[in-house]
Every structure is written in C-alpha cells, then in structure tokens.
Design an enzyme around this catalytic site. Structure first.
Site, mmCIF file in Angstrom:
data_model
loop_
_atom_site.group_PDB
_atom_site.id
_atom_site.type_symbol
_atom_site.label_atom_id
_atom_site.label_comp_id
_atom_site.label_asym_id
_atom_site.label_seq_id
_atom_site.Cartn_x
_atom_site.Cartn_y
_atom_site.Cartn_z
ATOM 1 N N HIS A 203 0.863 -1.195 0.000
ATOM 2 C CA HIS A 203 0.000 0.000 0.000
ATOM 3 C C HIS A 203 0.900 1.246 0.000
ATOM 4 O O HIS A 203 1.969 1.249 0.613
ATOM 5 C CB HIS A 203 -0.906 -0.019 1.237
ATOM 6 C CG HIS A 203 -1.960 1.033 1.196
ATOM 7 N ND1 HIS A 203 -1.696 2.347 1.508
ATOM 8 C CD2 HIS A 203 -3.268 0.973 0.845
ATOM 9 C CE1 HIS A 203 -2.815 3.048 1.361
ATOM 10 N NE2 HIS A 203 -3.778 2.235 0.958
ATOM 11 N N GLU B 188 -4.192 2.204 -7.241
ATOM 12 C CA GLU B 188 -4.527 3.261 -6.284
ATOM 13 C C GLU B 188 -3.633 4.467 -6.527
ATOM 14 O O GLU B 188 -2.519 4.538 -5.988
ATOM 15 C CB GLU B 188 -4.294 2.758 -4.855
ATOM 16 C CG GLU B 188 -5.205 1.641 -4.428
ATOM 17 C CD GLU B 188 -5.466 1.701 -2.927
ATOM 18 O OE1 GLU B 188 -6.630 1.842 -2.548
ATOM 19 O OE2 GLU B 188 -4.511 1.636 -2.150
HETATM 20 P P1 PGA Z 1 -9.537 5.992 0.714
HETATM 21 O O1 PGA Z 1 -8.379 4.885 0.894
HETATM 22 O O2 PGA Z 1 -10.752 5.263 0.199
HETATM 23 O O3 PGA Z 1 -9.753 6.530 2.106
HETATM 24 O O4 PGA Z 1 -9.020 6.995 -0.235
HETATM 25 C C1 PGA Z 1 -8.204 3.872 -0.044
HETATM 26 C C2 PGA Z 1 -6.969 3.076 0.305
HETATM 27 O O5 PGA Z 1 -5.996 3.676 0.766
HETATM 28 O O6 PGA Z 1 -6.934 1.850 0.143
#
Ligand code: PGA
Length: 252
Positions: A86, A167
């Site tokens: 992540h 992401e």
């Molecule tokens: P968020 O986080 O939906 O709060 O933007 C997503 C993630 O970091 O997996």
C-alpha cells in the site's frame, strides 16, 4: 467476473468493541474486510458472509523479527487476502518493490491471495510517469514468483491468485478520485503487463480501483468493464456509505 469490494480499515477503529460492531455491520458476501492485526481473531468470529483480509505481512515465515506478523500466521487466523505494498507503507515505512516482491511471494507460498497496490504520486502524474510507475510496480511486485509460477492458480491446489489494486496516491484519502475512464485506462496497462508476466493466469486476475471511493462515485468505477472491484478506505468505516457501495454490486 463478479466485482469484489475490499474494505481497508487502516489503523481504525480504536477498540475491539468498535471493530466487532463494524464487522457485523459490513458482513456481506463478496466483501473482504481487512482489520488491524489485533482485531483479526475477534472479527473472524463474527463474519459469516464476508471474507477476512489483512493489511500487510512479513516476508519471513517465522523467527526473530520483532513486531512482524507472517503470512503463515495470518492464514492460521483465517485470513484469505493480504494487502501488500500500500502507498502508505511505501511512503511511511519505506517499502520498496524488492520488499513488496518478497511479501507477495510469502503470501502465495502460504496459500493467501495478495492484493498488490500500485499507483503514481501527484508529482509522477504531473511528469506524465503514470504508466512507467505502474508497470514498474506490477513487474517489480511479482518478481519473487517463479515464472511461470507453479504456486499460483487453483489447479495447483494453493487456491491463491493475485489481485492488483490501482490506487493513484494522489487520490487516496483526499476526496479527489480519478476519473473512471482514466482509471480504466490504467487498468488496461496493468492487464497488459500481467499478460506479459503471467500469461497463463492473467484472465483470472482481478484489477480493482482504490482512492477516495464513496457511494456517489462507486457506480462510475464499477460500470467500467476493466474495473473488477474497489478497494475502499475511509468509506468502509461508515456502514451506511459502505452498504450503498455494496448495493451497487449486489442490488438484491
Ligand atoms: P480511501 O483509501 O478510500 O480513504 O481513499 C483507499 C486506500 O488507501 O486503500
């Protein structure tokens, strides 16, 4: 392919009691719930429909690694999915692609499905480096797997596969999400990279989107054929919001 919703609670909530209440409220089929480590067993006990996930794991199986939790230990607690690489781990804990690759390999070896997170920062986006970054992170993250991998794929009895989560770092926790068409474009690049890297499994691999997904934006992402699901952070802590997102995938 049925769309998947993964709830990443991050370092929330602050008590077992609240974690159990949240898990009960979000216990739906097709959902993966990733609580913080100390709450995993309590959450496991109350889940009847959702699947259990974790937010990270060590690359070693066991031994003198203070503070670490291994994939084998997570598996023993009932975990099936593990978020790996992540951007918050890359940023705050200096995880690089080589470390991520070892963790991915450890998950697959243990029979867990890693969710490999990739995505460009704001600066990389401005420099037009999105595709370069995601290709590098996908390739780098899968580097610990033999090619072709005898460990992947249901037919090998490991039940494991790999999920990639696109992401964009600039969209995480900011309220600014990527346009669905832009995300779909990034997903196509990811899939092409997977096709080249593990062609025998590319078809069964899900590519999901994460970054400021809420109920108002979820449908737009899920309407894209390239997007196989969502990784939800902030909105997964709000049961009402989360239900609305879930309903888009399973309307009845
Ligand atoms: P968020 O986080 O939906 O709060 O933007 C997503 C993630 O970091 O997996």
């Amino acid at each position: 392919m049925k769309k998947l919703i993964v709830a990443n609670w991050k370092m929330n909530p602050l008590s077992v009691k609240d974690a159990v209440a949240l898990a009960k409220a979000c216990d739906k089929k097709g959902v993966v719930i990733c609580p913080p480590f100390p709450f995993i067993l309590s959450v496991a006990k109350v889940l009847h429909n959702a699947t259990l996930g974790a937010q990270d794991c060590a690359w070693e199986e066991g031994g003198a690694y203070t503070g670490e939790v291994s994939a084998v230990q997570l598996k023993d607690c009932g975990v099936k999915y593990v978020i790996i690489g992540h951007s918050e781990r890359r940023r705050y804990f200096k995880e690089n692609n080589a470390m991520v690759a070892r963790k991915i390999a450890a998950c697959v070896q243990a029979g867990l499905t890693p969710i490999l997170c990739v995505g460009e920062t704001q600066k990389e986006k401005e420099q037009g480096l999105r595709d370069t970054v995601i290709v590098r992170q996908v390739r780098g993250g899968l580097n610990g797997l033999p090619h072709p991998s005898p460990l992947l794929g249901k037919e090998r009895g490991f039940g494991g596969s790999v999920i990639i989560a696109y992401e964009p770092v600039w969209a995480i926790g900011t309220g600014v999400s990527c346009a669905p068409e832009q995300a779909a474009q990034a997903h196509r690049i990811i899939r092409q990279t997977m096709n080249a890297k593990i062609p025998h499994l590319a078809e069964e691999i899900k590519v999901i989107y994460g970054g400021s997904v809420d109920a108002s934006k979820a449908a737009g992402f899920l309407a894209q054929k390239e997007i196989d699901g969502l990784l939800v952070g902030g909105s997964s802590l709000k049961p009402e919001e989360f239900h609305k997102i879930f309903k888009i995938v399973s309307p009845v």
